[in-house]
Design a protein around this motif. Structure first.
Motif, PDB file in Angstrom:
ATOM      1  N   VAL A 197      -7.537 -17.032 -49.830  1.00  0.00           N
ATOM      2  CA  VAL A 197      -6.575 -16.207 -49.087  1.00  0.00           C
ATOM      3  C   VAL A 197      -5.429 -15.815 -50.013  1.00  0.00           C
ATOM      4  O   VAL A 197      -4.948 -16.635 -50.794  1.00  0.00           O
ATOM      5  N   SER A 198      -4.998 -14.569 -49.912  1.00  0.00           N
ATOM      6  CA  SER A 198      -3.858 -14.103 -50.701  1.00  0.00           C
ATOM      7  C   SER A 198      -2.710 -13.722 -49.776  1.00  0.00           C
ATOM      8  O   SER A 198      -2.910 -13.446 -48.586  1.00  0.00           O
ATOM      9  N   ASP A 199      -1.488 -13.697 -50.332  1.00  0.00           N
ATOM     10  CA  ASP A 199      -0.338 -13.240 -49.549  1.00  0.00           C
ATOM     11  C   ASP A 199      -0.533 -11.798 -49.101  1.00  0.00           C
ATOM     12  O   ASP A 199      -0.086 -11.402 -48.023  1.00  0.00           O
ATOM     13  N   GLY A 200      -1.240 -11.026 -49.918  1.00  0.00           N
ATOM     14  CA  GLY A 200      -1.498  -9.634 -49.571  1.00  0.00           C
ATOM     15  C   GLY A 200      -2.320  -9.506 -48.298  1.00  0.00           C
ATOM     16  O   GLY A 200      -2.063  -8.626 -47.474  1.00  0.00           O
ATOM     17  N   ALA A 201      -3.296 -10.404 -48.117  1.00  0.00           N
ATOM     18  CA  ALA A 201      -4.128 -10.363 -46.913  1.00  0.00           C
ATOM     19  C   ALA A 201      -3.284 -10.644 -45.680  1.00  0.00           C
ATOM     20  O   ALA A 201      -3.446 -10.000 -44.632  1.00  0.00           O
ATOM     21  N   ILE A 202      -2.378 -11.609 -45.793  1.00  0.00           N
ATOM     22  CA  ILE A 202      -1.499 -11.919 -44.662  1.00  0.00           C
ATOM     23  C   ILE A 202      -0.628 -10.718 -44.328  1.00  0.00           C
ATOM     24  O   ILE A 202      -0.446 -10.354 -43.161  1.00  0.00           O
ATOM     25  N   ARG A 203      -0.077 -10.070 -45.358  1.00  0.00           N
ATOM     26  CA  ARG A 203       0.794  -8.900 -45.124  1.00  0.00           C
ATOM     27  C   ARG A 203       0.050  -7.777 -44.432  1.00  0.00           C
ATOM     28  O   ARG A 203       0.623  -7.067 -43.593  1.00  0.00           O
ATOM     29  N   VAL A 204      -1.223  -7.592 -44.771  1.00  0.00           N
ATOM     30  CA  VAL A 204      -2.018  -6.539 -44.128  1.00  0.00           C
ATOM     31  C   VAL A 204      -2.087  -6.787 -42.623  1.00  0.00           C
ATOM     32  O   VAL A 204      -1.877  -5.869 -41.814  1.00  0.00           O
ATOM     33  N   TYR A 205      -2.365  -8.024 -42.219  1.00  0.00           N
ATOM     34  CA  TYR A 205      -2.463  -8.331 -40.792  1.00  0.00           C
ATOM     35  C   TYR A 205      -1.109  -8.227 -40.103  1.00  0.00           C
ATOM     36  O   TYR A 205      -1.012  -7.741 -38.967  1.00  0.00           O
ATOM     37  N   ILE A 206      -0.053  -8.652 -40.778  1.00  0.00           N
ATOM     38  CA  ILE A 206       1.290  -8.538 -40.214  1.00  0.00           C
ATOM     39  C   ILE A 206       1.647  -7.076 -39.984  1.00  0.00           C
ATOM     40  O   ILE A 206       2.172  -6.691 -38.923  1.00  0.00           O
ATOM     41  N   ASN A 207       1.358  -6.226 -40.967  1.00  0.00           N
ATOM     42  CA  ASN A 207       1.676  -4.791 -40.841  1.00  0.00           C
ATOM     43  C   ASN A 207       0.885  -4.138 -39.711  1.00  0.00           C
ATOM     44  O   ASN A 207       1.407  -3.258 -39.023  1.00  0.00           O
ATOM     45  N   ARG A 208      -0.368  -4.577 -39.532  1.00  0.00           N
ATOM     46  CA  ARG A 208      -1.154  -4.019 -38.425  1.00  0.00           C
ATOM     47  C   ARG A 208      -0.520  -4.384 -37.081  1.00  0.00           C
ATOM     48  O   ARG A 208      -0.442  -3.559 -36.171  1.00  0.00           O
ATOM     49  N   LEU A 209      -0.054  -5.619 -36.963  1.00  0.00           N
ATOM     50  CA  LEU A 209       0.583  -6.025 -35.715  1.00  0.00           C
ATOM     51  C   LEU A 209       1.872  -5.247 -35.481  1.00  0.00           C
ATOM     52  O   LEU A 209       2.178  -4.844 -34.350  1.00  0.00           O
ATOM     53  N   LYS A 210       2.640  -5.024 -36.528  1.00  0.00           N
ATOM     54  CA  LYS A 210       3.886  -4.263 -36.395  1.00  0.00           C
ATOM     55  C   LYS A 210       3.623  -2.871 -35.843  1.00  0.00           C
ATOM     56  O   LYS A 210       4.411  -2.342 -35.054  1.00  0.00           O
ATOM     57  N   GLN A 211       2.508  -2.273 -36.246  1.00  0.00           N
ATOM     58  CA  GLN A 211       2.172  -0.935 -35.762  1.00  0.00           C
ATOM     59  C   GLN A 211       1.861  -0.944 -34.268  1.00  0.00           C
ATOM     60  O   GLN A 211       2.116   0.041 -33.562  1.00  0.00           O
ATOM     61  N   GLU A 212       1.330  -2.045 -33.766  1.00  0.00           N
ATOM     62  CA  GLU A 212       0.890  -2.118 -32.375  1.00  0.00           C
ATOM     63  C   GLU A 212       1.993  -2.580 -31.421  1.00  0.00           C
ATOM     64  O   GLU A 212       1.968  -2.255 -30.238  1.00  0.00           O
ATOM     65  N   LEU A 213       2.955  -3.335 -31.935  1.00  0.00           N
ATOM     66  CA  LEU A 213       3.901  -4.011 -31.049  1.00  0.00           C
ATOM     67  C   LEU A 213       5.204  -3.232 -30.900  1.00  0.00           C
ATOM     68  O   LEU A 213       6.239  -3.580 -31.476  1.00  0.00           O
ATOM     69  N   GLU A 214       5.168  -2.215 -30.096  1.00  0.00           N
ATOM     70  CA  GLU A 214       6.381  -1.442 -29.824  1.00  0.00           C
ATOM     71  C   GLU A 214       7.358  -2.295 -29.011  1.00  0.00           C
ATOM     72  O   GLU A 214       6.991  -2.896 -28.011  1.00  0.00           O
ATOM     73  N   GLY A 215       8.596  -2.346 -29.451  1.00  0.00           N
ATOM     74  CA  GLY A 215       9.603  -3.128 -28.741  1.00  0.00           C
ATOM     75  C   GLY A 215       9.708  -4.562 -29.211  1.00  0.00           C
ATOM     76  O   GLY A 215      10.561  -5.313 -28.751  1.00  0.00           O
ATOM     77  N   PHE A 216       8.836  -4.957 -30.141  1.00  0.00           N
ATOM     78  CA  PHE A 216       8.898  -6.283 -30.723  1.00  0.00           C
ATOM     79  C   PHE A 216       9.094  -6.145 -32.230  1.00  0.00           C
ATOM     80  O   PHE A 216       8.630  -5.183 -32.839  1.00  0.00           O
ATOM     81  N   ALA A 217       9.765  -7.116 -32.821  1.00  0.00           N
ATOM     82  CA  ALA A 217       9.953  -7.124 -34.269  1.00  0.00           C
ATOM     83  C   ALA A 217       9.301  -8.371 -34.844  1.00  0.00           C
ATOM     84  O   ALA A 217       9.351  -9.445 -34.245  1.00  0.00           O
ATOM     85  N   ILE A 218       8.650  -8.211 -35.994  1.00  0.00           N
ATOM     86  CA  ILE A 218       8.146  -9.359 -36.730  1.00  0.00           C
ATOM     87  C   ILE A 218       8.967  -9.436 -38.009  1.00  0.00           C
ATOM     88  O   ILE A 218       8.834  -8.602 -38.907  1.00  0.00           O
ATOM     89  N   GLU A 219       9.845 -10.412 -38.068  1.00  0.00           N
ATOM     90  CA  GLU A 219      10.737 -10.552 -39.215  1.00  0.00           C
ATOM     91  C   GLU A 219      10.056 -11.308 -40.346  1.00  0.00           C
ATOM     92  O   GLU A 219       9.345 -12.289 -40.117  1.00  0.00           O
ATOM     93  N   ASN A 220      10.285 -10.830 -41.562  1.00  0.00           N
ATOM     94  CA  ASN A 220       9.784 -11.509 -42.746  1.00  0.00           C
ATOM     95  C   ASN A 220      10.871 -12.454 -43.249  1.00  0.00           C
ATOM     96  O   ASN A 220      11.938 -12.011 -43.662  1.00  0.00           O
ATOM     97  N   ILE A 221      10.615 -13.755 -43.192  1.00  0.00           N
ATOM     98  CA  ILE A 221      11.552 -14.737 -43.717  1.00  0.00           C
ATOM     99  C   ILE A 221      11.109 -15.022 -45.149  1.00  0.00           C
ATOM    100  O   ILE A 221      10.149 -15.756 -45.373  1.00  0.00           O
ATOM    101  N   ARG A 222      11.767 -14.395 -46.098  1.00  0.00           N
ATOM    102  CA  ARG A 222      11.301 -14.366 -47.483  1.00  0.00           C
ATOM    103  C   ARG A 222      10.988 -15.759 -48.026  1.00  0.00           C
ATOM    104  O   ARG A 222      11.799 -16.678 -47.941  1.00  0.00           O
ATOM    105  N   GLY A 223       9.772 -15.871 -48.553  1.00  0.00           N
ATOM    106  CA  GLY A 223       9.341 -17.118 -49.177  1.00  0.00           C
ATOM    107  C   GLY A 223       8.923 -18.201 -48.206  1.00  0.00           C
ATOM    108  O   GLY A 223       8.493 -19.279 -48.620  1.00  0.00           O
TER     109      GLY A 223
END
Length: 218
Positions: free
Chosen positions: A185-211
């Motif tokens: 698993v890479s960090d890039g794979a996780i980011r891809v799934y997070i970005n897909r969820l962000k596109q779908e979740l209107e009215g919700f925020a997914i915050e990136n807590i760096r590191g």
């Protein structure tokens, strides 16, 4: 889908009898006879319930469950034990067991207790945060009644974020929930799934807590 059980029991004959009965109830049972093999099994696959003896070779049942709970494994666990000492039973509950049966016990009672635990634990399969709902039994997520188009991993990630809504979900927790130990698993794979969820979740925020990880904010 059948119920998957991990049975830790070093008495071969008793273990086989339990397996025969539980398989007749429609369960899939993996029977192991020492604690180290049981621990390895939990890394390789997921179970719906653990049935654990205490006095077993290599790694006792109490230490096994303590290790699982420290790793955020919340799978329901029942101790099947000959102990009647209250201090041992108190220790078992302090380490995270959900129930216990003293040997010898009635097999029908064991099955009833397993079913009761599963009903309680599967309440987590249905969860809502505001207008966002996930149903892991039906494998769907909806937002204000609209079904979201999510892959299996995206759905699992959403369920994890919703379970910890408002709290930080670490990358390690995400990896454990979405991938088996043998998968790279890479960090890039996780980011891809997070970005897909962000596109779908209107009215919700997914915050990136760096590191650290991510947080779902309604």
């Amino acid at each position: 889908m059948s119920t998957r059980l991990l049975l830790l029991e070093d008495d071969a004959l008793f273990g086989e009898s339990l397996c025969d009965y539980l398989e007749e109830c429609g369960c899939e049972v993996l029977h192991v006879r020492d604690g180290e093999r049981a621990l390895e099994a939990t890394y390789a696959q997921r179970f719906d319930c653990y049935l654990l003896d205490i006095n077993v070779p290599l790694l006792d049942g109490l230490s096994l469950l303590e290790s699982l709970r420290s790793g955020r494994d919340a799978t329901p666990a029942i101790f099947l034990t000959s102990h009647s000492d209250k201090s041992v039973l108190c220790d078992a509950f302090e380490r995270g067991c959900d129930d216990y049966l003293k040997k010898p016990f009635d097999l029908d009672e064991l099955w009833l207790r397993i079913q009761a635990l599963l009903r309680r634990s599967r309440g987590d399969l249905h969860r809502c945060v505001g207008a966002l709902c996930v149903d892991m039994e039906r494998k769907i997520a909806t937002l204000e009644g609209r079904e979201l188009r999510l892959s299996a991993k995206e759905l699992s990630l959403l369920a994890l974020l919703m379970r910890e809504a408002g709290l930080v979900v670490s990358k390690e927790m995400i990896v454990e929930a979405l991938w088996t130990p043998s998968e790279g698993v890479s960090d890039g794979a996780i980011r891809v799934y997070i970005n897909r969820l962000k596109q779908e979740l209107e009215g919700f925020a997914i915050e990136n807590i760096r590191g650290v990880g991510y947080r779902l904010v309604p």
